[in-house]
Design a protein around this motif. Structure first.
Motif, short mmCIF file in Angstrom:
data_model
loop_
_atom_site.label_atom_id
_atom_site.label_comp_id
_atom_site.label_asym_id
_atom_site.label_seq_id
_atom_site.Cartn_x
_atom_site.Cartn_y
_atom_site.Cartn_z
N THR A 188 0.83 -1.20 0.00
CA THR A 188 0.00 0.00 0.00
C THR A 188 0.86 1.25 0.00
N LEU A 189 1.95 1.21 0.78
CA LEU A 189 2.88 2.34 0.83
C LEU A 189 3.46 2.64 -0.54
N VAL A 190 3.92 1.60 -1.22
CA VAL A 190 4.51 1.78 -2.55
C VAL A 190 3.45 2.23 -3.55
N ALA A 191 2.27 1.62 -3.49
CA ALA A 191 1.19 1.98 -4.42
C ALA A 191 0.74 3.42 -4.21
N GLY A 192 0.93 3.93 -2.98
CA GLY A 192 0.47 5.27 -2.68
C GLY A 192 1.40 6.38 -3.13
N ILE A 193 2.65 6.03 -3.49
CA ILE A 193 3.62 7.06 -3.86
C ILE A 193 3.15 7.89 -5.06
N PRO A 194 2.67 7.28 -6.16
CA PRO A 194 2.17 8.11 -7.27
C PRO A 194 1.04 9.03 -6.84
N GLY A 195 0.13 8.54 -5.99
CA GLY A 195 -0.97 9.37 -5.53
C GLY A 195 -0.50 10.52 -4.68
N LEU A 196 0.47 10.25 -3.82
CA LEU A 196 1.03 11.29 -2.97
C LEU A 196 1.66 12.40 -3.80
N LEU A 197 2.52 12.01 -4.75
CA LEU A 197 3.22 13.00 -5.57
C LEU A 197 2.25 13.79 -6.43
N LEU A 198 1.25 13.10 -6.99
CA LEU A 198 0.27 13.79 -7.83
C LEU A 198 -0.58 14.75 -7.01
N ALA A 199 -0.99 14.31 -5.82
CA ALA A 199 -1.83 15.17 -4.96
C ALA A 199 -1.10 16.46 -4.60
N MET A 200 0.17 16.34 -4.23
CA MET A 200 0.94 17.53 -3.88
C MET A 200 1.15 18.43 -5.09
N ALA A 201 1.46 17.81 -6.23
CA ALA A 201 1.77 18.59 -7.43
C ALA A 201 0.56 19.40 -7.89
N VAL A 202 -0.61 18.76 -8.02
CA VAL A 202 -1.77 19.48 -8.53
C VAL A 202 -2.25 20.53 -7.52
N HIS A 203 -2.11 20.21 -6.23
CA HIS A 203 -2.55 21.13 -5.18
C HIS A 203 -1.74 22.43 -5.22
N GLU A 204 -0.42 22.29 -5.18
CA GLU A 204 0.43 23.48 -5.12
C GLU A 204 0.47 24.22 -6.46
N TYR A 205 0.40 23.46 -7.55
CA TYR A 205 0.37 24.11 -8.87
C TYR A 205 -0.90 24.95 -9.00
N ALA A 206 -2.03 24.43 -8.50
CA ALA A 206 -3.28 25.18 -8.57
C ALA A 206 -3.19 26.48 -7.76
N HIS A 207 -2.59 26.40 -6.57
CA HIS A 207 -2.37 27.62 -5.79
C HIS A 207 -1.56 28.63 -6.60
N ALA A 208 -0.44 28.16 -7.15
CA ALA A 208 0.47 29.05 -7.88
C ALA A 208 -0.21 29.64 -9.11
N LEU A 209 -0.92 28.81 -9.86
CA LEU A 209 -1.56 29.27 -11.09
C LEU A 209 -2.61 30.34 -10.81
N VAL A 210 -3.46 30.11 -9.82
CA VAL A 210 -4.51 31.08 -9.51
C VAL A 210 -3.90 32.37 -8.96
N ALA A 211 -2.84 32.24 -8.16
CA ALA A 211 -2.18 33.45 -7.64
C ALA A 211 -1.65 34.31 -8.77
N VAL A 212 -1.02 33.67 -9.76
CA VAL A 212 -0.51 34.42 -10.92
C VAL A 212 -1.66 35.06 -11.69
N LYS A 213 -2.75 34.31 -11.86
CA LYS A 213 -3.91 34.84 -12.58
C LYS A 213 -4.52 36.03 -11.84
N MET A 214 -4.39 36.02 -10.50
CA MET A 214 -4.98 37.10 -9.70
C MET A 214 -4.05 38.30 -9.57
N GLY A 215 -2.85 38.21 -10.16
CA GLY A 215 -1.95 39.36 -10.19
C GLY A 215 -0.66 39.25 -9.42
N ASP A 216 -0.39 38.09 -8.79
CA ASP A 216 0.83 37.92 -8.02
C ASP A 216 1.76 36.92 -8.70
#
Length: 208
Positions: free
Chosen positions: A8-36
C-alpha cells in the motif's frame, strides 16, 4: 500484514506525488492569474512534485495518509482584489485535488467496466490516487494556519481577528502533529473522506 502495508505504501507514492503537485500548482496558477507573480518567480508554477515536497508533511502523508506540502509563497498585496484573491488561491488547491480524485475514480470505473488494466496493482494505484487527493483536500481545509482553510477564514474575518488567528501559526506545526496523533483523524477526517467518496459514487452511479 506488513507485506500489505508495504504494498500500500509503494502503491500510494504516485498518488502522494500527484496530490501535492496538482494542489500546489493550482495555488500558484490562480495566484498568478490574480496578479501575483511571486509563485512563478519562486519556481512553484510547476507540476514537478519535487518542487513542492515538505519532508515532515510527506512522511505523514505516507504513514497516516494526511499531511501537507511546502506552502507556495504568495504576496497577497499584489492581488488586484485582496479578499477575492486570498479566497480563490486558498480554495484552488483543495478544488484541484477533488477534481483529480473524481477523474481517477472515473478512470478506475472505466477500466473495470471495459476490463482494461485489470491487475490488482493498477487498481490499487488508482485507488490510492483517489484517496490521497481527497485526503489532501480535506486536511488542507482545516482552519489552522498555514493550511488553506485558515486563509479562507482569515479573508472573511474582521482585521483584529485576522491577527489573532495568524498568531496561532507559530504553534501550528505542534498542533498539527498532535491533531494527527489523536482520534480526530478517525472520527472527523476519515468520515469526511467517505462522505466525498459517497457523493462521487452517487454522481457516477449511472456508469456502474
Amino acid at each position: 500484514m506488513f507485506h500489505w502495508d508495504f504494498i500500500t505504501l509503494v502503491a500510494g507514492i504516485p498518488g502522494l506525488l500527484l496530490a501535492m503537485a496538482v494542489h500546489e500548482y493550482a495555488h500558484a496558477l490562480v495566484a498568478v492569474k490574480m496578479g501575483d507573480r511571486t509563485p512563478q518567480l519562486a519556481g512553484r508554477l510547476t507540476l514537478n512534485p519535487f518542487s513542492h515536497l515538505d519532508p515532515i508533511g510527506t512522511i505523514l502523508l505516507l504513514t497516516v495518509q494526511f499531511g501537507w506540502a511546502k506552502p507556495v509563497p504568495i504576496q497577497s498585496g499584489n492581488f488586484r482584489h485582496w479578499r477575492q484573491g486570498e479566497i480563490s488561491v486558498a480554495l484552488a488547491g483543495p478544488a484541484a485535488n477533488l477534481f483529480t480524485a473524481f477523474l481517477f475514480l472515473v478512470a478506475e470505473i472505466f477500466f473495470i467496466t471495459y476490463d482494461l488494466f485489470t491487475t490488482t496493482q493498477v487498481h490499487r494505484v488508482l485507488q490510492m490516487i483517489v484517496l490521497y487527493n481527497i485526503n489532501f483536500a480535506v486536511f488542507n481545509l482545516i482552519p489552522l494556519p498555514p493550511l488553506d482553510g485558515s486563509r479562507v477564514v482569515t479573508a472573511i474575518l474582521p482585521l483584529r481577528w485576522q491577527y489573532r488567528l495568524a498568531a496561532w501559526e507559530r504553534y501550528s506545526f505542534i498542533i498539527l502533529i498532535i491533531f494527527l496523533a489523536t482520534p480526530v483523524v478517525t472520527y472527523v477526517l476519515l468520515p469526511l473522506q467517505q462522505l466525498v467518496l459517497t457523493a462521487y459514487m452517487f454522481i457516477l452511479s449511472p456508469l456502474l
